[in-house]
Each structure stands twice: as structure tokens, then as C-alpha cells.
Design an enzyme around this catalytic site. Structure first.
Site, mmCIF file in Angstrom:
data_model
loop_
_atom_site.group_PDB
_atom_site.id
_atom_site.type_symbol
_atom_site.label_atom_id
_atom_site.label_comp_id
_atom_site.label_asym_id
_atom_site.label_seq_id
_atom_site.Cartn_x
_atom_site.Cartn_y
_atom_site.Cartn_z
ATOM 1 N N ASN A 1 1.264 -1.374 0.225
ATOM 2 C CA ASN A 1 0.018 0.274 -0.316
ATOM 3 C C ASN A 1 0.530 1.116 -0.010
ATOM 4 O OD1 ASN A 1 -1.842 2.187 0.576
ATOM 5 N ND2 ASN A 1 -2.268 1.424 2.421
ATOM 6 N N LYS B 1 -0.263 4.422 -0.141
ATOM 7 C CA LYS B 1 -0.659 5.237 0.672
ATOM 8 C C LYS B 1 -0.317 6.738 -0.269
ATOM 9 C CE LYS B 1 -0.301 3.119 4.697
ATOM 10 N NZ LYS B 1 0.031 3.503 6.202
ATOM 11 N N HIS C 1 -9.507 1.058 5.073
ATOM 12 C CA HIS C 1 -8.664 1.036 5.647
ATOM 13 C C HIS C 1 -8.137 2.135 6.697
ATOM 14 C CE1 HIS C 1 -4.106 2.549 6.635
ATOM 15 N NE2 HIS C 1 -3.854 1.432 6.179
ATOM 16 N N GLU D 1 -6.972 4.542 8.080
ATOM 17 C CA GLU D 1 -6.073 6.021 8.246
ATOM 18 C C GLU D 1 -7.901 7.032 7.010
ATOM 19 O OE1 GLU D 1 -2.439 5.572 5.063
ATOM 20 O OE2 GLU D 1 -2.120 5.032 7.760
ATOM 21 N N GLU E 1 -5.285 -4.851 10.791
ATOM 22 C CA GLU E 1 -4.082 -3.720 11.173
ATOM 23 C C GLU E 1 -4.531 -3.331 12.347
ATOM 24 O OE1 GLU E 1 -2.621 -2.855 6.971
ATOM 25 O OE2 GLU E 1 -3.946 -1.339 6.706
ATOM 26 N N GLY F 1 2.674 2.231 11.133
ATOM 27 C CA GLY F 1 3.735 3.271 10.492
ATOM 28 C C GLY F 1 4.432 3.409 11.827
ATOM 29 N N SER G 1 3.785 -2.090 10.056
ATOM 30 C CA SER G 1 5.121 -1.979 10.563
ATOM 31 C C SER G 1 5.192 -3.531 10.065
ATOM 32 C CB SER G 1 5.456 -1.886 11.759
ATOM 33 O OG SER G 1 5.010 -0.538 12.174
HETATM 34 P P1 PGA Z 1 2.438 0.121 7.821
HETATM 35 O O1 PGA Z 1 1.370 0.536 6.750
HETATM 36 O O2 PGA Z 1 3.464 -0.580 7.199
HETATM 37 O O3 PGA Z 1 3.195 1.324 6.913
HETATM 38 O O4 PGA Z 1 2.980 0.181 8.572
HETATM 39 C C1 PGA Z 1 0.430 -0.724 6.936
HETATM 40 C C2 PGA Z 1 -0.648 -0.151 6.224
HETATM 41 O O5 PGA Z 1 -1.220 0.932 6.808
HETATM 42 O O6 PGA Z 1 -1.429 -0.850 5.495
#
Ligand code: PGA
Length: 257
Positions: free
Chosen positions: A8, A10, A104, A106, A174, A180, A219
Site C-alpha cells: 500500500n 498510500k 483502511h 486512515e 491492521e 507506521g 509495521s
Molecule cells: P505500515 O502500514 O506497514 O507502514 O505500518 C501498513 C498499512 O497501513 O497498511
């Protein structure tokens, strides 16, 4: 069943970033004769990349003939209309996407997406022939309150419409606090939630839905991928930051082999 490893990106990536996607495809092609030999295609690993919408068409074109699947990061539930700035599932599909990430955290937190809205988007994805990746996950406050399993189960129940039964899709667990941050749950915590997701999927969709893979995200990096991917009911990974560099992403894919 083949593990599904999806990157992803983003809101990252201009034209030159397509070289990273091509390097992933080249790495996979090379690995067919190397350490991942035999794991691609048949039973081993499916790989996808979800760039920003502006790159989907170019990425799909530049990866045509490679096994890398291209996907979107969101879609609108409606097929068309007066929705300034939004993109429909049909538009993603026309651009060359075959996957789409939905719900997601976010978007749930930053754009106010509810389980019901996510479910409507899942129906749109299926209508357009896309394979949805439906994200769920608890916040740190919810985990600390002992509510992680309940929160995730509620999200699964509300975000997975009945029409998913028998269709190609996946759920991505997640934990919001792991995205992140460099923090990851213990393998026991991942196993507990994945078992709960599986049970809820079976309750909602019956046996056909119960077979869909459950990805872990948050992560994931080359150093922890193999351990996470070996946990019971972890059917793949959704990878953010570490999917932006082909070497890291290939390292994670190798962990699934
Ligand atoms: P990350 O994000 O691997 O940077 O922690 C995962 C995600 O948001 O799908």
C-alpha cells in the site's frame, strides 16, 4: 492456499517510483529460478501493489505480463455521479486495477468511514470485478481496554456484506497502533485476532466466505515477515512503508516463501 502480499503506497509516488514496481516484478521473475522457486503462481505467493490512483494505469501497463497485481486504495460506492474528487470501482478497473483496499484505518479515522460505508464500497468493488481487501483493526485505547477482539469482530460483521460469500476477497487485520509505528503485536496477539476474524467471517458468510485469506498489516518488514507469516491463520500481509522500496518488499515476499 497462496499467501497474498500487498503493498500500500498510500499518498506516495510520482512517475519515477514506477521503477520500484518494475524492480519488484524483475525480482519475482528472477526468484522463479532462485530461492522462491516454485512458490509463485501455483500454491505459494500472490503479490500486489496499490499505488496512488494517478499511477494505477501507468503501473498496470508497465507491469503487464508480470505476476504483480495492481490495486486501488479506496473507491466510491457509486458507479458515477456528482462526487467531486472521488473515483469509482469501475474507474479503477478500467485503469487496470484488479484489487482494491477498502476501510483502511486512515480512511475510517480521517474520512469518517463507517462499517456500513465500507460494506457499500465492498459491494461496488465486486460489481466492478475487483477483489476487495477489507481492513479492520483496533486502536491502542481499545486494546488497552481489553476490547480488541470485540472491536474487530464488530468491524468484520459490519463491513462484510453477504454478497462476498463465494467471491474472491481478503480481510486485513491492521491494529491502528502498529501502522507506521514500528510496533507490532506479539504472534499470540495476532493469532488471537485472526482466529476471531475467521470465526466472525464464518458466522457472517458461511463456509465459502470462511476460506478467504486474512492478512496482517502494521509495521511488517523483512526482519519480521517470516515470523508473522508463519502464524496460524495469517494468509498474507498488507505492507505500507516497506513496500515503497523494492528490496524491502521483495524481502517480505521472500518471508512468505
Ligand atoms: P505500515 O502500514 O506497514 O507502514 O505500518 C501498513 C498499512 O497501513 O497498511
Amino acid at each position: 492456499m497462496a499467501k497474498l502480499i500487498v503493498g500500500n503506497w498510500k499518498m506516495n509516488g510520482l512517475g519515477p517510483a514506477l521503477a520500484e514496481a518494475q524492480a519488484v516484478a524483475a525480482g519475482l521473475a528472477g526468484s522463479l529460478a532462485g530461492s522462491l522457486g516454485g512458490t509463485l503462481g501455483g500454491s505459494g505467493v500472490r503479490v500486489g501493489l496499490c499505488p496512488p490512483a494517478t499511477l494505477i494505469e501507468r503501473m498496470a501497463r508497465s507491469l503487464s505480463g508480470s505476476p504483480v497485481l495492481v490495486g486501488g486504495q479506496d473507491c466510491r460506492a457509486e458507479a458515477s455521479g456528482a462526487f467531486t474528487g472521488d473515483v469509482s470501482a469501475e474507474m479503477l478497473s478500467e485503469a487496470g486495477a484488479v484489487l482494491v483496499i477498502l476501510g483502511h484505518s486512515e480512511r475510517r479515522a480521517g474520512c469518517g468511514e463507517t462499517d456500513a460505508l465500507v460494506a457499500a464500497k465492498v459491494e461496488a468493488a465486486l460489481r466492478a470485478g475487483l477483489e476487495p481487501i477489507i481492513c479492520v483493526g483496533e486502536t491502542l485505547a481499545e486494546r488497552e481496554a481489553g476490547r480488541a477482539v470485540a472491536v474487530v469482530a464488530t468491524q468484520v460483521r459490519g463491513s462484510l456484506p453477504q454478497v462476498l460469500a463465494g467471491r474472491a476477497f481478503s480481510v486485513a487485520y491492521e491494529p491502528v497502533w502498529a501502522i507506521g509505528t514500528g510496533l507490532t503485536p506479539t504472534t499470540a496477539q495476532i493469532e488471537e485476532i485472526h482466529a476471531a476474524v475467521r470465526a466472525e467471517m464464518s458466522a457472517v458468510l458461511g463456509v465459502p466466505g470462511a476460506r478467504a485469506p486474512i492478512l496482517y498489516g502494521g509495521s511488517v518488514k523483512p526482519a519480521n515477515a517470516a515470523e508473522i507469516l508463519s502464524v496460524a491463520e495469517v494468509g498474507g500481509a498488507l505492507v505500507g512503508g516497506a513496500s515503497l522500496k523494492s528490496a524491502d518488499f521483495l524481502g517480505i515476499i521472500a518471508g512468505a516463501g
